[in-house]
Each structure stands twice: as structure tokens, then as C-alpha cells.
Design an enzyme around this catalytic site. Structure first.
Site: not given
Ligand code: DGY
Length: 319
Positions: A155-157, A178, A236, A266, A284
Site C-alpha cells: 500500500g502507500r507506506i 493481493r 504496521a 500494546e 509506536h
């Protein structure tokens, strides 16, 4: 009818100024995570709730939403903390903050990659606590330039991270996702199976959202398929990795090292990880730069403005 916004935690000054300009709001007066009661009050009595990625906006909370609630605006790109289906079923939009945090998060993944490959944290600790003595085989790490990078989630990142790898460090990029990613194909990236990616990569970076399909995508058997020199990076979501299995793999040198910004439970971190030198741990903070955190808030302001004007907000998430 309420047109007020509830902000579950104070945001950067520039953002709060923008909120003051466009709406009336209440904000958690203390800089701490909102309690369940505060969130219940938020969904019951406000037109919009600005939530943080550690606020659990589940179906049970959404069931208590008042008739005025039209928007839950999450301060982050991931929205696994929100039951989007339950919100949509009540006519509530859910929005996130994509794009503005892509560079910052990909850059932190780079910091973790270099930190783990060149043992930056270990070296820093040595310098502070003892004297070092140079030797030809002292503190050896791993080359980055020209190596193979495996991206899971294009994806974007993931694409941004991969682009920096190819253009900045001449890395060969393979990816698992995918679909074919035009952004990755453009830099010579090759779509491969998960098995091939695990076997061939020198570095593996995770960029998938957390869904039932991606939970524990990386467990003991996937770690066993990686090279013993492989380095795993996760910016992620924590539950994508079986954290206990990763600690075991790092301890037994099944893989060489890891760099983590996110954790399965977390803010808890698997105790076994904390004792290991071959993992770099960050709390994070993928999007935590001055400019990015401001831009995320300003993006939320545009979503609030739209909803208060009776329009669909620009950053609606769909599931
Ligand atoms: C997000 O916003 O979802 C990421 O975790 C960035 O830190």
C-alpha cells in the site's frame, strides 16, 4: 441537537487552534488516554468523536452512540481499533488520516532497519556504559545497499519504503500482496508468493493493515523459512507477528535481528524481547514527527468541517 466535537486527547497546538476556528469542542483536560466512561460520554453526547489509535471504539461502545453522532475521526491511518461496520450500520462515518503520515512512517521503518542492521542501539549502550575497543570483527552488522528487500503489503507506506530502498540503496525489491502494485512495478519490484519472499529476502518489512487474515501472518513457521541473516521490520500492527514466536526466533538466531514499532498487546511488550540485543524497540511512534502529527490533525479538521456542513467527509474508510 449537538454540533459539538469530543477530542479524546489533546492534539498539537496548531490543530487545536484550527478546531477552535471550525467547531465547538471538548477535549480530555488531562494528557492521558480517555477512559471507557469518557468515550461513552463522547459517543453519547457529541456530533463527532476524534479518537486515538489506542481508543477501543468497539460495537458495544458504538451501540451507546447518541442520535447526533455522525463521525468518528481516527487520528492515525490504521483503524483496527474501530468497529467500522457497527458505526456504518448506525449511519456514522469513520475517517482516518492517510497520505500525510506515509513518509514519516516509512522513514521510521528505515530507522529501525538501519538500527537493527548496524546495531545502533547496542553500540550506543556500549559507548555510554563502558569503553570500546576497536577490532576487525568487532560489532559486525549487515550490508543494506544492493540487498533484497521483501515488502509485505504494497500500500502507500510499503510502496514509499520500497521506493526509498530502490532509489536510495539500490535494493532489489520483491513484494507480497493481493494485487500487482504499479508503484512497485515502476521501480522494478516483483510480485512473489509469501514463501518466495520469506526465503529470498535479506530484509522483510511489514505494511499490511490488521485484519482477521493478517493476524499472526508471521509466526514460527514463517520465521523458520527466513534466512538466518534476515532482518524483520514491523511498523504496521503488532498482532501481524506472533510476538512470542519472534522472541524465540531471535533468541535462537533463527533470524538475525528485528526492528519493531508495534506490539501484539500494546503497551505491553513480550518480556523475552526486552532482554535481547538483536531487536530494536520503539514505542509506536511511526507518525510521530512535529509536522506529521500537525498535518494529521488538520486533515481531521477537514473531515469535521464536512460532516458539520452535512456532507460526506473526504477521508471515509470502507471495509
Ligand atoms: C497509524 O497511524 O496507524 C500508524 O500506526 C502510524 O504510527
Amino acid at each position: 441537537m449537538s454540533r459539538k466535537v469530543y477530542v479524546s486527547r489533546g492534539l498539537p497546538k496548531r490543530v487545536m487552534e484550527e478546531f477552535s476556528r471550525i467547531c465547538e469542542f471538548d477535549v480530555n483536560p488531562i494528557d492521558k488516554q480517555a477512559s471507557r466512561e469518557e468515550l461513552v460520554n463522547g459517543v453519547k453526547n457529541y456530533a463527532a468523536v476524534v479518537s486515538m489509535l489506542n481508543d477501543q471504539i468497539d460495537a458495544e461502545l458504538i451501540a451507546q452512540a447518541g442520535p447526533d453522532l455522525k463521525l468518528i475521526a481516527n487520528y492515525g491511518v490504521g483503524f483496527n481499533n474501530i468497529d467500522v461496520k457497527a458505526a456504518n450500520a448506525k449511519g456514522i462515518y469513520v475517517t482516518n488520516t492517510p497520505d500525510v503520515l506515509t513518509d514519516a512512517t516509512a522513514d521510521l521503518a528505515w530507522a529501525l532497519l538501519f538500527g537493527a542492521a548496524r546495531r545502533v542501539v547496542e553500540g550506543d549502550k556500549i559507548c555510554r556504559t563502558s569503553t570500546f575497543s576497536w577490532a576487525p570483527e568487532y560489532m559486525l552488522g549487515y550490508d543494506v545497499t544492493g540487498r533484497t528487500l521483501g515488502i509485505i503489503g504494497a500500500g502507500r507506506i510499503g510502496s514509499n519504503f520500497a521506493r526509498k530502498a530502490a532509489l536510495g540503496f539500490g535494493m532489489r525489491v520483491i513484494y507480497y500482496g493481493r494485487h500487482n502494485s504499479p508503484a512497485l512495478d515502476e521501480i522494478g519490484g516483483k510480485l512473489v508468493s509469501l514463501d518466495e519472499l520469506l526465503r529470498e529476502s535479506d530484509y522483510i518489512s511489514l505494511h499490511v493493515p490488521l485484519t482477521p487474515d493478517t493476524k499472526h501472518l508471521i509466526g514460527a513457521s514463517e520465521l523458520a523459512k527466513m534466512k538466518p541473516t534476515a532482518i524483520l521490520i514491523n511498523t504496521a500492527r503488532g498482532p501481524v507477528i506472533d510476538e512470542a514466536a519472534l522472541a524465540e526466533a531471535l533468541k535462537n538466531h533463527v533470524i538475525a535481528a528485528a526492528g519493531l514499532d508495534v506490539y501484539e498487546r500494546e503497551p505491553q511488550i513480550e518480556a523475552a524481547l526486552k532482554g535481547l540485543d538483536n531487536v530494536v524497540l520503539m514505542p509506536h511512534v511511526g507518525s510521530a514527527t512535529f509536522d506529521t502529527r500537525t498535518n494529521m490533525g488538520l486533515m481531521i479538521a477537514r473531515n469535521i468541517e464536512a460532516v458539520l456542513a452535512g456532507s460526506e467527509p473526504p477521508n471515509v474508510v470502507r471495509v
